[in-house]
Each structure stands twice: as C-alpha cells, then as structure tokens.
Write a protein that holds these residues in place. Structure first.
Motif, mmCIF file in Angstrom:
data_model
loop_
_atom_site.group_PDB
_atom_site.id
_atom_site.type_symbol
_atom_site.label_atom_id
_atom_site.label_comp_id
_atom_site.label_asym_id
_atom_site.label_seq_id
_atom_site.Cartn_x
_atom_site.Cartn_y
_atom_site.Cartn_z
ATOM 1 N N MET A 946 0.868 -1.203 0.000
ATOM 2 C CA MET A 946 0.000 0.000 0.000
ATOM 3 C C MET A 946 0.891 1.235 0.000
ATOM 4 S SD MET A 946 -2.988 1.154 2.640
ATOM 5 C CE MET A 946 -1.822 1.634 3.902
ATOM 6 N N ALA A 947 0.514 2.192 -0.828
ATOM 7 C CA ALA A 947 1.230 3.494 -0.895
ATOM 8 C C ALA A 947 0.203 4.600 -0.742
ATOM 9 C CB ALA A 947 1.965 3.623 -2.221
ATOM 10 N N SER A 948 0.449 5.557 0.199
ATOM 11 C CA SER A 948 -0.516 6.639 0.446
ATOM 12 C C SER A 948 0.200 7.805 1.135
ATOM 13 C CB SER A 948 -1.679 6.134 1.310
ATOM 14 O OG SER A 948 -2.617 7.160 1.524
ATOM 15 N N GLY A 949 -0.345 8.997 0.906
ATOM 16 C CA GLY A 949 0.169 10.204 1.559
ATOM 17 C C GLY A 949 -0.879 11.287 1.545
ATOM 18 N N PRO A 950 -0.800 12.263 2.455
ATOM 19 C CA PRO A 950 -1.804 13.343 2.532
ATOM 20 C C PRO A 950 -1.896 14.063 1.198
ATOM 21 C CG PRO A 950 -0.409 13.356 4.468
ATOM 22 C CD PRO A 950 0.210 12.410 3.519
ATOM 23 N N GLY A 951 -3.113 14.078 0.634
ATOM 24 C CA GLY A 951 -3.367 14.764 -0.615
ATOM 25 C C GLY A 951 -2.853 14.048 -1.839
ATOM 26 N N GLN A 952 -2.344 12.879 -1.679
ATOM 27 C CA GLN A 952 -1.769 12.154 -2.822
ATOM 28 C C GLN A 952 -2.566 10.907 -3.198
ATOM 29 O OE1 GLN A 952 2.256 11.296 -1.817
ATOM 30 N NE2 GLN A 952 2.863 13.477 -1.646
ATOM 31 N N GLY A 953 -3.638 10.650 -2.563
ATOM 32 C CA GLY A 953 -4.417 9.478 -2.887
ATOM 33 C C GLY A 953 -3.804 8.201 -2.273
ATOM 34 N N THR A 954 -4.464 7.096 -2.544
ATOM 35 C CA THR A 954 -4.020 5.811 -1.975
ATOM 36 C C THR A 954 -3.997 4.763 -3.090
ATOM 37 O OG1 THR A 954 -5.008 6.365 0.160
ATOM 38 C CG2 THR A 954 -4.490 4.025 -0.262
ATOM 39 N N ALA A 955 -2.934 3.903 -3.060
ATOM 40 C CA ALA A 955 -2.821 2.773 -4.016
ATOM 41 C C ALA A 955 -2.555 1.495 -3.233
ATOM 42 C CB ALA A 955 -1.703 3.033 -5.023
ATOM 43 N N LEU A 956 -3.325 0.443 -3.522
ATOM 44 C CA LEU A 956 -3.173 -0.853 -2.850
ATOM 45 C C LEU A 956 -3.000 -1.923 -3.937
ATOM 46 C CD1 LEU A 956 -4.883 -2.207 0.231
ATOM 47 C CD2 LEU A 956 -5.132 -3.537 -1.853
ATOM 48 N N GLU A 957 -2.008 -2.813 -3.725
ATOM 49 C CA GLU A 957 -1.722 -3.866 -4.719
ATOM 50 C C GLU A 957 -1.592 -5.213 -4.001
ATOM 51 O OE1 GLU A 957 1.120 -3.556 -8.265
ATOM 52 O OE2 GLU A 957 2.239 -4.780 -6.833
ATOM 53 N N VAL A 958 -2.294 -6.211 -4.528
ATOM 54 C CA VAL A 958 -2.217 -7.595 -4.027
ATOM 55 C C VAL A 958 -1.672 -8.478 -5.165
ATOM 56 C CG1 VAL A 958 -3.460 -9.536 -3.049
ATOM 57 C CG2 VAL A 958 -4.178 -7.198 -2.511
ATOM 58 N N THR A 959 -0.587 -9.220 -4.871
ATOM 59 C CA THR A 959 0.039 -10.092 -5.880
ATOM 60 C C THR A 959 0.104 -11.526 -5.336
ATOM 61 O OG1 THR A 959 1.364 -8.261 -6.700
ATOM 62 C CG2 THR A 959 2.054 -10.504 -7.330
ATOM 63 N N LEU A 960 -0.314 -12.494 -6.165
ATOM 64 C CA LEU A 960 -0.332 -13.913 -5.780
ATOM 65 C C LEU A 960 0.258 -14.744 -6.930
ATOM 66 C CD1 LEU A 960 -1.279 -15.991 -3.663
ATOM 67 C CD2 LEU A 960 -3.429 -16.146 -4.907
ATOM 68 N N PRO A 961 1.274 -15.617 -6.636
ATOM 69 C CA PRO A 961 1.840 -16.453 -7.715
ATOM 70 C C PRO A 961 0.753 -17.266 -8.411
ATOM 71 C CG PRO A 961 3.196 -16.604 -5.757
ATOM 72 C CD PRO A 961 1.975 -15.841 -5.361
ATOM 73 N N ALA A 962 0.985 -17.536 -9.732
ATOM 74 C CA ALA A 962 -0.026 -18.235 -10.529
ATOM 75 C C ALA A 962 -0.320 -19.620 -9.987
ATOM 76 C CB ALA A 962 0.453 -18.334 -11.993
ATOM 77 N N ALA A 963 0.731 -20.324 -9.491
ATOM 78 C CA ALA A 963 0.515 -21.677 -8.987
ATOM 79 C C ALA A 963 -0.427 -21.684 -7.803
ATOM 80 C CB ALA A 963 1.851 -22.319 -8.618
ATOM 81 N N LEU A 964 -0.400 -20.599 -6.981
ATOM 82 C CA LEU A 964 -1.292 -20.517 -5.819
ATOM 83 C C LEU A 964 -2.639 -19.945 -6.206
ATOM 84 C CD1 LEU A 964 1.202 -19.195 -3.117
ATOM 85 C CD2 LEU A 964 0.483 -21.547 -3.520
ATOM 86 N N ALA A 965 -2.631 -19.114 -7.239
ATOM 87 C CA ALA A 965 -3.877 -18.462 -7.614
ATOM 88 C C ALA A 965 -4.778 -19.375 -8.419
ATOM 89 C CB ALA A 965 -3.574 -17.189 -8.419
ATOM 90 N N TYR A 966 -4.208 -19.996 -9.472
ATOM 91 C CA TYR A 966 -5.041 -20.775 -10.388
ATOM 92 C C TYR A 966 -5.032 -22.268 -10.083
ATOM 93 C CZ TYR A 966 -3.785 -16.529 -12.958
ATOM 94 O OH TYR A 966 -3.543 -15.259 -13.311
ATOM 95 N N GLY A 967 -3.906 -22.801 -9.536
ATOM 96 C CA GLY A 967 -3.794 -24.242 -9.328
ATOM 97 C C GLY A 967 -3.789 -24.982 -10.653
#
Length: 998
Positions: A946-967
């Motif tokens: 997560m990246a955020s600061g006053p007046g700069q908005g907020t960005a959140l990123e979730v990353t999961l390897p393909a082997a765990l995500a799709y099987g």
C-alpha cells in the motif's frame, strides 16, 4: 541286403560280409570310376558327370570343395592326400588341388602332361605323381610346377595308366609300352617282364606285383628276365587285395573273392548293383566298395560269421559235442559234427527236434520217429517213442540224476523213461497241462521244466512237484529257455527274461524300454558276461553291468545288441529246436536261426577303433542359408530361428552312429538326434550361442571333441537395451500422464463440487440478505420514518425533541450499518467470474457518491481457487469501500491482471490519502480494515503493498503467484479474454442513494 555266395557249392566260405547296393533309385552316382577317402572321413567318388561325396547317409554331388569350384564335372583321376588336400584329375586334361585355404588348377603351361588324367598317386615323400595320356609328371612338395618324367628317366612318352609304390619302396609305372620300375635311390626306370602293354597293377600279400594287359589277362611281373616267358594266371577286368591279403577279382558281371577261404561271387543275380565292376576300394573302417556302371556296392565285414555249409539249414538245432565240435542237425534228417571253419563230419541219419547232453557224457537226440542215445563209448542206440506218439516231435529232453529220461512231446504230453518203460508224468501229480517247452537241471539236482502259459514246474529229488507262476513274479508267457547259474536260474520267454533268486523271479530290463523278449538261448560265460539270443537279436550284458543289476534289479541294465547289421540272418527259434544258443568247447558262441548258424568269438569281437569325424554341414536362419567358412558365423539382425545340419563320417554302420548336440544357452543338456542329422531352434533371443555336436560309432566310441560353431545373432534396435530403456521411460511417461490426467480430473471435479457448494451457500446468503432487506430493514425504516413524523410534531429545541432526534440519529446509523452488512452478505455471493463480481460491487458503491469508477482487466481470464477468490474479493471490497467512503476521491480505479506468472489486483484513488502516522500504524485505532486485508492476503500466500500520503491518494496492490492463484485450473478450462476488452463504468452517488433508499 545280400551276401557273397560261394562260386562252387562244395567250396563256399562263410558269408562274412554284408552287402548293400545303391543305384540311381537311391540317389547314388552311376558309372563310378574312382574312390578316395581323406583324413576327414568323406568318401569321394568320381564319375563322368561329376564328383560326389558320401557321409554314410546320403550321396551329394559336389561341384565345389571347400567353397572352390571344380574346373570340370567330367572327372576321372582322384587322390585324397595325407595332408587333407583333394586332387581331382579331368578326363579332358588338367588337375585341380583343393584345400580349405584355396584351390589351384594345373594345366600344360604348369608342366602337366596333356590329355586324360588316368591316375594320381602320392609318394612316400609327399610328391604327387600324375599318369596321363601324354606322360607322367611329378609335383614335389613346395614346388609350383610339375616336372615331366619321360625318356630322361627311361619312361615312354604316352599312355601312362597307373603309378604304384610297393611296400619295399619300389616305384612302378604301367604304360602302353609295358611296366617300368625304379628302386629306391635310382634315377632311371627299368622295364619289367612281360614286355607288353600293361594297364592295371596290384601288389599281393607276398609282395608279388600283378599287372593286366589290354585283354584283362593278369601276369606276375619280373624285374629280371625269367627263364620261361610269363603266362597269364587270372583273367579279370581288375585285381585287388584287401588288408587281410585276400584277392578280389572284378569280372564283367561279378565280383569274385578267391584264395583261402574258397572263392565267392557277387553277381547281378544275387544283388550286384550293375554290370562292369570297374573300381575297388577299402575304406579305413574295413568296408570294401565296388563301383559299377549302374551304381556302387559296399561289402561290410560282419561281426558274426556264418557257418559255411553246402546248403541252407531247415530250422537247425545244436548241442556241444564231446570232441570240440558242435553237433548240428535240422528237420532234413542229418546230424553232423561241425568245426568253426565249416568242416562237417556226419554223425546220425536223424532229424533234430530236441537234444540233451547228460553229465555222464550220454547224448540224446530225438525226432518225430524215435529217440537216439549215444553212450560215452560212442555207441548209438535207438529208442522208440512212447506208444501212440510216433510222428510227434519231442520238444525237450533231460536225463535226471537217477538216470531216468524226462521227455516232453509236442501234442503228446510229458513222459518219464526208466528201465525201458515210459510213464506218463513219471507217475507224479501236480504238473501243468501246458506243454513243457524246455528242461534244465538245477544245482541241487532239481528238474526244472518251463511250460507254455507262464508256468514253471520243479521236480525235487523226493519226487514232489512244485509249481511257479505269476504269484512268484513269473511274467514270461511261454517259457523258452532255462539256464542254471549257480544257485539261481535264468529263464527266457516270449515276454522277457528273468532271474529266479530267493523264491522269486526278477525281471531283467534294459535302457530304452528293452525287455529282452523271445529269448530262447542263454549262456553265462566264466568271466561273468551274460549272452541272450532272442526275437530281436543277440544281447551281450557285461559282467560289471550284470553285477550292478543284481545288486539293484530296479535299475535298467546296460547291454549291447547284435542283429542283422552284424550279419545275423533271422531270429532265435520260438518253438524248437531249443536252445538257440550254444557255447562251443573252443569258447565260441553258436547262434541258430531259422535257416543259418552264426558264430561269434566273445573274446575277439571285431570292433571299430575309429571315432567318427563330426562336421557341421550347413546353417539356415530365418530362411537364409549361411556359408560356414570358419568356426563362427554372424546372422542377420532379428534372426530367431535356426536349422543346423550336421553329420558323422562313419561309413561302416551309419545306422548305429549316435549323435548328440547342444546349443549352449538354450539346451540344458545333450539332445539325442534319433533318426535325423539336423537340429531346429525357434524364438531365439539376440546374443552369442555355441552349437556343439558329438558322435559315437557303432561300438559306442565317442568323438567328444566333435564340431563346434559359434553363432552370433545381432539385435535389432527394438531388441537393444536402449530400446528397453526408452520403452520403460515411455511407459513411465504414459503412467505419469495417466496419473496426472486422473489427478486433474479428480481435482477439477473436487473444485467443481466445492464451487457448487460455495455457490449454494452464497445463494442461501443472498436469499437471507434479500429477506432481511425486504422484511426487517423495510420494517425498521418504516418505523424510523414513523418516529420522524411524530418527532416533527414536537417543538424544536425541547429536551424531548433533542432526545428523540438523538435516538433517531442512532437508529439511522444502525440502519446504515445493517444495510452495509446486508450489502456485504449479498456481495459474498458473486457470479462465477471474479471481475464481474467486483464490477457489480464497485458500481454499487459509485451510485450514491460523486466519484467516477474505472475498471481494467488484462490477461486471459480464468477461475481462481475458491479460497483465493473469496479472500481476493474481500480485500477488493474493503479497499473499494474505504476509497468510496473516506478518501473523498473523485476517481477510483480497479485493475485486475490475470498474468501467466502471477495474479495482481490494484485499487487506486485520487483522494485525500492517509496521514503518515495512520499509514505507518497500519490503520486508525479501533479500525481493522487494513489489518484484515493483510491477514487475508497472508492466509492465501499473497503479498499486499500500500502506498498513500496526505493529498496524494491511496494505491493498494495484491500479488499472488499463478501456482497458488489458479492451481491446476490454469491448464484445464479454456481461459476467456479479460472482459472481452477493457471495461469502464461511471456512476453518480445520487443514483446509488436513490436505488438504496427506494
């Protein structure tokens, strides 16, 4: 089969050869000109149409030898040299020498005389001499050219017929101009007498050199001029001497054996293969070969020697005489004393049906007219048969210890003669009714009688009769022979032979199921050997073998058989006269058959001392013939069948040659080749094999070295270890693929079932949410609105109004929280596609607000694992809710990336952002949104940034390897394009508020 017959009846010698003739009907060569036999054992034969060889079983035409072709098929001269080379001379000129390592043909350019090659001879020093139409030449060892021998050494120039090296070293040459000789060490030849054209020569046992002129008249050759002109002594087309020194003459229509014993003649009438006997040869085993215009003949020396008589016997009977002779008679009515050489002395004018020699020297001989008694002083007395039995033959006679004579008459019964009076059954009771065939005296004086119908009766000294039969082990059928052997008794019969010992008969049996049937003559020699004469021939059982059998009668006894191949004509008598075997005073055995008597000296049995050479002749594998040029052969790849031909080169008695073979690696032991000279193998695997064959001659003398051939079968690719490895790997890969497919199917099915259960559960939650919204929330909202209406009736500013407004605010907040909970409950039941579920959720958030919403989906859309999908949705909802409620953002962006390496979800807004302290602390005190998102990400193995600061908005990123995500689903269902493009959605807060409040 035929035997040499006497030229004159009164002087006929014993027929001591067995004759066999072959002609074109038997596939044999005709117009046979020469024979030769080399160290390898092959019998070579030349004819005008080709060279042949014989191994004892079949004749083969040989256009090549050792793989080398002959120069011509019109062959005449022949020599099998001591070094194994075969020399062949041609009728139209030229000589070829053939060896395993090559061949060479000599012509006039090589010093060889021109014209037909009549004779090839080998000198004592290994020099090869050739007699041809145009002269004589020699080829010394190690030389490349023939050296002509003509006038320079005293020989004529043309018509040289034969070369002979005498035992004393003298060299003789027969030519058109006469016979010429050269002593050892001399250079020149000298002409002998008579001085006329001489064509064929022979050396007699007394060193006399005989030669014939062009009219077939044979002369003795003289090295000095005789006082009287030589005169011819024999007329024949050929003269030869066998190794015993016996002279043989070839006549236009016969082969004659002359000298001692008297002459014999083999003629066209008694079996000669054809007219014009023209060549004579004695092989290394002693057989004599004759070549005729229509075939060839073999005279093989017999082991058994026929008794020479002027006529054939008519069922002869025998008994050993007192003077070293054997008395022989037959149905013809003459009894004579014979010596082994055939000399006969008349004894009695009587038939010979039965005879007996008593211990006191008395002889009894009987026929159908009377009995004849000869006393020890040589006087004969005639005794009439019992009254009424004249014309009936006596079957058996025996004089008991008390002097009484027991006599059995065929068709008349059993009688005893004592004091000149005949008494039926001797006045005793208990005899079988069956005919008494033979009688014998036991060691204790008991009279033994062998009867028909498997019965034996014993008459003791006390006059009592005892009977033996099957209860005592007797299983011989008709008893034909009884011979005492110490305290035991041998018995022979139509069904076998047995020994009576310790009250029982022990059946004698040999290897191969031999039962010794039809034995009517038994002799046990002083050395322990047992001789039997039966229906199937003569048997010899050695003393050692018999002793082993007596110790263990259950084991087969080793034996040797003599039969027709040994000169036996006919078989042992099965009725009378008996016995059919007699031991003569000189130790020879005499065997009687229906028309002849054969003799054999058991101490000097003719034996073949030569083990047979063994040869592997041919090899065929998978239908392809392979030449055998060496001790090893390599077959074609994939060959799995073998046919191996072999032979044993024994010419005397090939019928009794035994062959054994073994293919090492296949056969566990030796295989007996019975009636064939081939071995067959199928389904052979690639590899190296060794084929070994051995042979024994008719006397059981084995050539244990035999012949050996190494056979290599190369593998095809599919038979190599590499193919096996590849096959194993391929099989493993197939099994793994099948396992993987099965596991994928099971996992997919499990996932589908879990997905179905999850959708069922989420559908139920949606139903509950709808029910709560449509009932409880609507009722609560209606109640709150009703309270609002009543509150407006109170005056503003009053304490009651303030308290009710405060309670209604708290109720509104509770209603909003309830509505949010119901939204969360409905949002937990998304459609099967994650992106679609988040799109619907985000659109709902954008409706009541003033912000804009954008959504981007990239990559190939594919389902996530159920747990992953649930946690990702929860994180995304939390992030979207925070951006919509607290960020005061004008634009919210949701990005979903179905990457091949990883699945990524991003939520960005342009709102006021978070204070640094709040971002560092992971959220405001008492609020658990960010903490829950991190916990959910950790639960599925995803990373959250997560990246955020006053007046700069907020960005959140979730990353999961393909082997765990799709099987496994990433390789399963076909992925769908992400949103079939890029999706964007904008909604106003007012529209959302209206839809919710409506």
């Amino acid at each position: 089969m035929a035997v040499l017959l006497p030229a004159r009846a009164a002087a006929g010698p014993p027929a001591d050869y067995t004759h066999t003739a072959w002609g074109s009907l038997q596939g044999a060569p005709v117009d046979v000109l020469k024979f030769a036999q080399g160290p390898d054992g092959w019998l070579w034969i030349t004819t005008a149409t080709g060279l042949y060889r014989y191994d004892g079983v079949r004749f083969e035409r040989s256009d090549s030898v050792h793989g080398q072709r002959l120069y011509s098929t019109n062959v005449l001269g022949l020599l099998a040299a001591r070094d194994g080379a075969l020399w062949v001379g041609y009728r139209l000129g030229g000589v070829t020498v053939l060896r395993p390592d090559g061949a060479r043909t000599y012509m006039e350019a090589d010093g060889l005389p021109g014209g037909a090659v009549f004779h090839i001879a080998e000198g004592p020093d290994g020099t090869v001499w050739v007699a041809a139409r145009d002269g004589v030449a020699r080829l010394r060892p190690g030389h490349e050219r023939f050296e002509p021998q003509g006038a320079a050494v005293g020989l004529p120039a043309r018509r040289m017929f034969q070369i002979l090296f005498a035992r004393d070293g003298t060299q003789w040459v027969a030519a058109q101009g006469g016979a010429f000789f050269r002593r050892p060490g001399a250079v020149r030849f000298t002409q002998a007498w008579p001085r006329t054209t001489l064509m064929a020569m022979a050396e007699g046992p007394d060193d006399t050199i005989w030669a014939s002129d062009d009219k077939g008249r044979y002369y003795r050759l003289h090295t000095t001029e005789p006082a009287q002109a030589p005169r011819p002594e024999y007329t024949a087309s050929g003269m030869h001497f066998d190794r015993a020194g016996q002279m043989w003459l070839l006549q236009p229509d016969a082969v004659e054996r002359v000298g001692a014993p008297p002459a014999q003649r083999l003629t066209l009438q008694n079996g000669l293969s054809g007219a014009l006997p023209q060549t004579f040869f004695q092989d290394r085993e002693g057989s004599i070969w004759i070549g005729t215009s229509a075939g060839l003949d073999r005279l093989r020396p017999n082991r058994l020697r026929a008794l020479a008589t002027p006529r054939h016997f008519d069922h002869p009977g025998m008994i050993a005489g007192p003077d070293g002779t054997v008395w022989v008679g037959d149905y013809a009515g003459h009894v004579a004393a014979y010596t082994a050489d055939g000399n006969a002395r008349p004894l009695l004018r009587s038939g010979f049906a039965a005879a007996h020699r008593a211990p006191d020297g008395t002889y009894w001989i009987g026929d159908d007219q009377a009995l004849h008694r000869r006393t020890a002083d040589g006087a004969w007395q005639t005794i009439a048969s019992p009254e009424g039995l004249r014309g009936l033959d006596p079957q058996a006679l025996l004089q008991a210890d008390d002097g009484a004579l027991w006599a059995s008459f065929s068709g008349g019964g059993l009688f005893r003669l004592q004091g000149g009076r005949w008494t039926r059954d001797g006045g005793l009771a208990g005899f079988p009714a069956a005919l008494a065939m033979v009688m014998a005296r036991g060691a204790d004086g008991t009279v033994w009688m062998g009867h028909a119908r498997n019965q034996v009766s014993l008459v003791g000294r006390d006059g009592r009769v005892r009977r033996l039969d099957a209860r005592h082990g007797l299983r011989l059928g008709t008893v034909l022979a009884l011979t005492p052997d110490g305290a035991t008794m041998w018995a022979g019969g139509e069904a076998g032979t047995a020994l009576y010992r310790d009250g029982r008969f022990l059946a004698l049996h040999g290897g191969g199921g031999e039962t010794f049937r039809g034995v009517s003559g038994i002799v046990r020699l002083a050395g322990g050997d047992l001789w039997l004469h039966g229906a199937d021939g003569i048997y010899r059982i050695g003393a050692d073998a018999l002793a082993r059998w007596m110790r263990d009668p259950a084991q087969p006894v080793a034996f040797e058989r003599f039969g027709a191949l040994d000169g036996l004509r006919g078989h042992a008598s099965q009725l009378r006269p008996l016995p059919s075997l007699v031991l003569a005073p000189d130790g020879q055995l005499w065997f009687a058959t229906g028309s002849a008597i054969a003799l054999l000296d058991p101490a000097r049995i003719p034996r073949n001392p030569l083990p047979p050479p063994v040869l592997i002749r041919e090899l065929t594998a998978a239908g392809r013939h392979y030449p055998l040029a060496g001790p090893a052969v390599t077959l074609a790849q994939g060959a799995d069948t073998l046919q191996i031909g072999f032979t044993a080169l024994s010419l005397a008695m090939p019928e009794r040659v035994r062959l054994r073979y073994r293919l090492e690696g296949v056969d566990h032991g030796w295989q007996e080749a019975v009636g064939r000279r081939e071995a067959f193998y199928t389904n052979l695997a690639p590899g190296t094999y060794r084929f070994h064959v051995i042979a024994a001659n008719e006397d059981g003398l084995w050539n244990d070295a035999g012949a050996v051939l190494d056979i290599r079968i190369p593998p095809t690719f599919v038979q190599t270890p590499w193919f096996v490895v590849l096959l194993a790997l391929g099989g493993a890969a197939l099994l793994f693929a099948a396992y993987a497919l099965r596991m994928r199917h099971v996992t997919r099915r499990l996932a589908e079932r879990m997905q179905e259960r999850m959708h069922e559960r989420l559908a139920e939650r949606s139903r509950i949410a709808r029910s709560l919204h449509d009932t409880l929330l609507q009722a609560v909202q209606g109640l709150i609105m009703s309270f609002h209406a009543h509150v407006r009736q109170l005056p503003p500013g009053t304490r009651e109004r303030e308290r009710l407004d405060l309670a209604l605010d708290r109720a509104d907040r509770l209603l909003v929280e309830g509505r949010d909970q119901i939204m969360d409950l409905r949002a937990s039941a998304p459609p099967p596609d994650l992106a679609e579920a988040l799109r619907e959720f985000a659109a709902g958030l954008a409706e009541p607000g003033a912000h804009a919403f954008e959504m981007t989906v990239t990559g190939l859309r594919q389902p996530l694992r159920p747990q992953v999908s649930e946690e990702i949705q929860a994180i995304a909802r939390e992030a979207l809710c925070n951006a919509a409620r607290y960020a005061q953002a004008e634009r919210i962006v949701l990005e979903v990336d179905y990457g091949s390496a990883a699945f990524t979800l991003r939520v960005r807004d342009d709102g006021r952002g978070l204070d640094a302290a709040v971002a560092q602390a992971g959220g405001r005190p008492g609020h658990w949104g960010l903490v829950g998102m991190r916990e959910r990400a950790a639960a599925i193995g995803a990373s959250l940034r997560m990246a955020s600061g006053p007046g700069q908005g907020t960005a959140l990123e979730v990353t999961l390897p393909a082997a765990l995500a799709y099987g496994i689903e990433e390789h399963g269902r076909a992925a769908q394009p992400a949103s079939w493009g890029t999706e964007q959605h904008h909604a106003s807060a007012h529209e959302w508020d209206q839809s919710q409040r409506g």
